[in-house]
Scaffold this motif. Structure first.
Motif, PDB file in Angstrom:
ATOM      1  N   VAL A 107     -15.307  17.728 -29.234  1.00 48.83           N
ATOM      2  CA  VAL A 107     -15.756  16.608 -30.117  1.00 48.83           C
ATOM      3  C   VAL A 107     -17.499  16.478 -29.784  1.00 48.83           C
ATOM      4  CG1 VAL A 107     -16.240  13.767 -29.207  1.00 48.83           C
ATOM      5  CG2 VAL A 107     -13.949  14.523 -28.784  1.00 48.83           C
ATOM      6  N   SER A 108     -17.901  17.112 -28.480  1.00 46.56           N
ATOM      7  CA  SER A 108     -19.195  17.191 -28.603  1.00 46.56           C
ATOM      8  C   SER A 108     -20.302  18.209 -29.649  1.00 46.56           C
ATOM      9  CB  SER A 108     -19.783  17.856 -26.946  1.00 46.56           C
ATOM     10  OG  SER A 108     -19.039  17.361 -26.058  1.00 46.56           O
ATOM     11  N   ASP A 109     -18.749  19.120 -30.346  1.00 45.68           N
ATOM     12  CA  ASP A 109     -19.727  19.881 -31.261  1.00 45.68           C
ATOM     13  C   ASP A 109     -19.184  19.568 -32.128  1.00 45.68           C
ATOM     14  OD1 ASP A 109     -19.941  22.510 -30.122  1.00 45.68           O
ATOM     15  OD2 ASP A 109     -17.845  22.785 -30.255  1.00 45.68           O
ATOM     16  N   LEU A 110     -18.884  18.548 -32.440  1.00 44.45           N
ATOM     17  CA  LEU A 110     -18.535  18.516 -33.494  1.00 44.45           C
ATOM     18  C   LEU A 110     -19.654  16.452 -33.888  1.00 44.45           C
ATOM     19  CD1 LEU A 110     -15.023  16.810 -34.408  1.00 44.45           C
ATOM     20  CD2 LEU A 110     -16.659  18.740 -35.870  1.00 44.45           C
ATOM     21  N   LEU A 111     -20.142  16.319 -32.972  1.00 48.86           N
ATOM     22  CA  LEU A 111     -21.106  15.418 -32.432  1.00 48.86           C
ATOM     23  C   LEU A 111     -22.918  15.735 -32.937  1.00 48.86           C
ATOM     24  CD1 LEU A 111     -20.132  13.258 -29.538  1.00 48.86           C
ATOM     25  CD2 LEU A 111     -20.123  11.574 -31.954  1.00 48.86           C
ATOM     26  N   ILE A 112     -22.548  16.908 -32.297  1.00 50.76           N
ATOM     27  CA  ILE A 112     -24.011  17.164 -32.340  1.00 50.76           C
ATOM     28  C   ILE A 112     -24.000  18.043 -34.005  1.00 50.76           C
ATOM     29  CG2 ILE A 112     -25.461  19.685 -31.239  1.00 50.76           C
ATOM     30  CD1 ILE A 112     -24.278  19.007 -28.883  1.00 50.76           C
ATOM     31  N   PHE A 113     -23.388  18.662 -34.204  1.00 49.54           N
ATOM     32  CA  PHE A 113     -23.492  19.397 -35.817  1.00 49.54           C
ATOM     33  C   PHE A 113     -23.531  17.852 -36.933  1.00 49.54           C
ATOM     34  CE2 PHE A 113     -22.391  23.083 -33.655  1.00 49.54           C
ATOM     35  CZ  PHE A 113     -23.392  23.668 -33.242  1.00 49.54           C
ATOM     36  N   ALA A 114     -23.020  17.031 -36.801  1.00 45.90           N
ATOM     37  CA  ALA A 114     -23.474  16.164 -37.938  1.00 45.90           C
ATOM     38  C   ALA A 114     -23.885  15.507 -37.492  1.00 45.90           C
ATOM     39  CB  ALA A 114     -22.022  14.829 -37.356  1.00 45.90           C
ATOM     40  N   GLY A 115     -25.141  15.431 -36.083  1.00 48.46           N
ATOM     41  CA  GLY A 115     -26.539  14.680 -36.075  1.00 48.46           C
ATOM     42  C   GLY A 115     -27.191  15.639 -36.381  1.00 48.46           C
ATOM     43  N   VAL A 116     -27.357  16.717 -36.264  1.00 44.69           N
ATOM     44  CA  VAL A 116     -28.073  17.780 -37.365  1.00 44.69           C
ATOM     45  C   VAL A 116     -28.148  17.750 -38.353  1.00 44.69           C
ATOM     46  CG1 VAL A 116     -28.553  20.106 -37.056  1.00 44.69           C
ATOM     47  CG2 VAL A 116     -28.034  19.194 -34.607  1.00 44.69           C
ATOM     48  N   GLY A 117     -26.923  18.177 -39.340  1.00 43.99           N
ATOM     49  CA  GLY A 117     -26.722  18.022 -40.449  1.00 43.99           C
ATOM     50  C   GLY A 117     -27.533  16.759 -40.921  1.00 43.99           C
ATOM     51  N   LEU A 118     -26.934  15.135 -40.627  1.00 44.88           N
ATOM     52  CA  LEU A 118     -27.676  13.257 -40.889  1.00 44.88           C
ATOM     53  C   LEU A 118     -29.243  14.106 -40.768  1.00 44.88           C
ATOM     54  CD1 LEU A 118     -26.555  11.244 -41.613  1.00 44.88           C
ATOM     55  CD2 LEU A 118     -26.697  10.264 -39.779  1.00 44.88           C
ATOM     56  N   GLY A 119     -29.717  14.653 -40.091  1.00 45.58           N
ATOM     57  CA  GLY A 119     -30.593  14.278 -39.630  1.00 45.58           C
ATOM     58  C   GLY A 119     -31.675  15.192 -40.104  1.00 45.58           C
ATOM     59  N   SER A 120     -31.255  16.656 -41.367  1.00 50.81           N
ATOM     60  CA  SER A 120     -32.280  17.945 -41.736  1.00 50.81           C
ATOM     61  C   SER A 120     -31.914  17.250 -43.662  1.00 50.81           C
ATOM     62  CB  SER A 120     -31.175  18.934 -41.883  1.00 50.81           C
ATOM     63  OG  SER A 120     -29.820  19.034 -41.459  1.00 50.81           O
ATOM     64  N   GLY A 121     -31.089  15.983 -43.797  1.00 53.51           N
ATOM     65  CA  GLY A 121     -30.505  15.906 -44.744  1.00 53.51           C
ATOM     66  C   GLY A 121     -29.109  16.418 -45.412  1.00 53.51           C
ATOM     67  N   ASN A 122     -28.674  17.390 -45.008  1.00 56.21           N
ATOM     68  CA  ASN A 122     -27.361  17.976 -44.628  1.00 56.21           C
ATOM     69  C   ASN A 122     -26.085  17.567 -44.308  1.00 56.21           C
ATOM     70  OD1 ASN A 122     -28.524  20.233 -47.062  1.00 56.21           O
ATOM     71  ND2 ASN A 122     -29.956  20.625 -44.784  1.00 56.21           N
ATOM     72  N   LEU A 123     -25.344  16.451 -44.431  1.00 55.44           N
ATOM     73  CA  LEU A 123     -24.600  15.867 -43.161  1.00 55.44           C
ATOM     74  C   LEU A 123     -23.245  16.874 -43.432  1.00 55.44           C
ATOM     75  CD1 LEU A 123     -23.328  13.479 -41.430  1.00 55.44           C
ATOM     76  CD2 LEU A 123     -22.574  12.883 -43.604  1.00 55.44           C
ATOM     77  N   ALA A 124     -23.018  17.283 -45.258  1.00 53.39           N
ATOM     78  CA  ALA A 124     -21.435  18.195 -45.342  1.00 53.39           C
ATOM     79  C   ALA A 124     -21.908  19.525 -44.822  1.00 53.39           C
ATOM     80  CB  ALA A 124     -21.642  18.333 -46.954  1.00 53.39           C
TER      81      ALA A 124
END
Length: 215
Positions: A107-124
């Protein structure tokens, strides 16, 4: 019951400060499962901080969110350290401990990397990176399920992933002086995703070699 042979080898586990912290947690009645669950809370805050950093006006606010995200990534790792120490060294393991030892990490991996992707404009890309991180854990557990020692090999195991995203977040504080916002975090996601994919392939190759050796 905790299987000591399946613990990730960590040098920090043998330090005096870690022993003191784990002892203090155990003395206060904090359970290993609660610490494991807290790691998801730290990851959630990290993910939200990284996501919000892409929309926060003003460099000071962005910097604060990036630093908060980096600190929470390290807090997640501390939770991962102390839950095992309280369970094993303090003798507080629980029957459902193995579940809480593994599930929060995914769960933690998904939360962190999804957040990084969203913040950098690259959610996918963030979601793909999270998926690659989960795949590394799957291949490790697949090997263990086949009777092999747990394979914590890299190049992009959990400690390396968290170190890279933490470093990228700190470097991103200075990004306005160097590049377009989101460039550093996007680069970190690509490195982690590719590194995690290579890690999964490497672990799968170890499993195949061990199975062939068995005959």
């Amino acid at each position: 019951m905790v299987d000591l042979e399946k613990r990730r080898p960590l040098g920090s586990r043998n330090t005096k400060w870690a022993a003191r912290c784990a002892g203090a947690l155990a003395d206060r009645g904090v359970t290993p499962n609660a610490i494991s669950q807290a790691s998801m809370g730290a990851a959630l805050v990290a993910g939200l901080a990284f996501a919000a950093s892409g929309y926060m006006p003003g460099p000071l606010g962005v910097s604060a969110l990036l630093i908060l995200g980096a600190l929470c990534c390290q807090l997640r790792l501390l939770c991962n350290l102390f839950d095992g120490m309280v369970a094993v060294e303090a003798g507080r393991s629980a029957p459902d401990g193995p579940l809480w030892n593994e599930f929060p990490d995914r769960v933690s991996d998904l939360l962190i990397f999804a957040g990084v992707g969203l913040g950098s404009g690259n959610l996918a890309l963030g979601l793909a990176t999270g998926a690659m991180a989960v795949l590394t854990a799957y291949t490790r557990e697949l090997g263990s399920g086949l009777g092999m020692p747990p394979d914590f090999s890299g190049p992009m195991a959990k400690p390396q992933r968290m170190a890279l995203v933490t470093g990228a977040a700190i470097l991103s504080v200075f990004e306005p002086l160097l590049a377009t916002p989101g460039t550093v975090l996007t680069g970190a996601l690509w490195i982690i995703a590719i590194g995690a994919a290579l890690t999964s392939v490497r672990r799968a190759a170890h499993i195949r070699a061990a199975l062939l050796k068995r005959g």
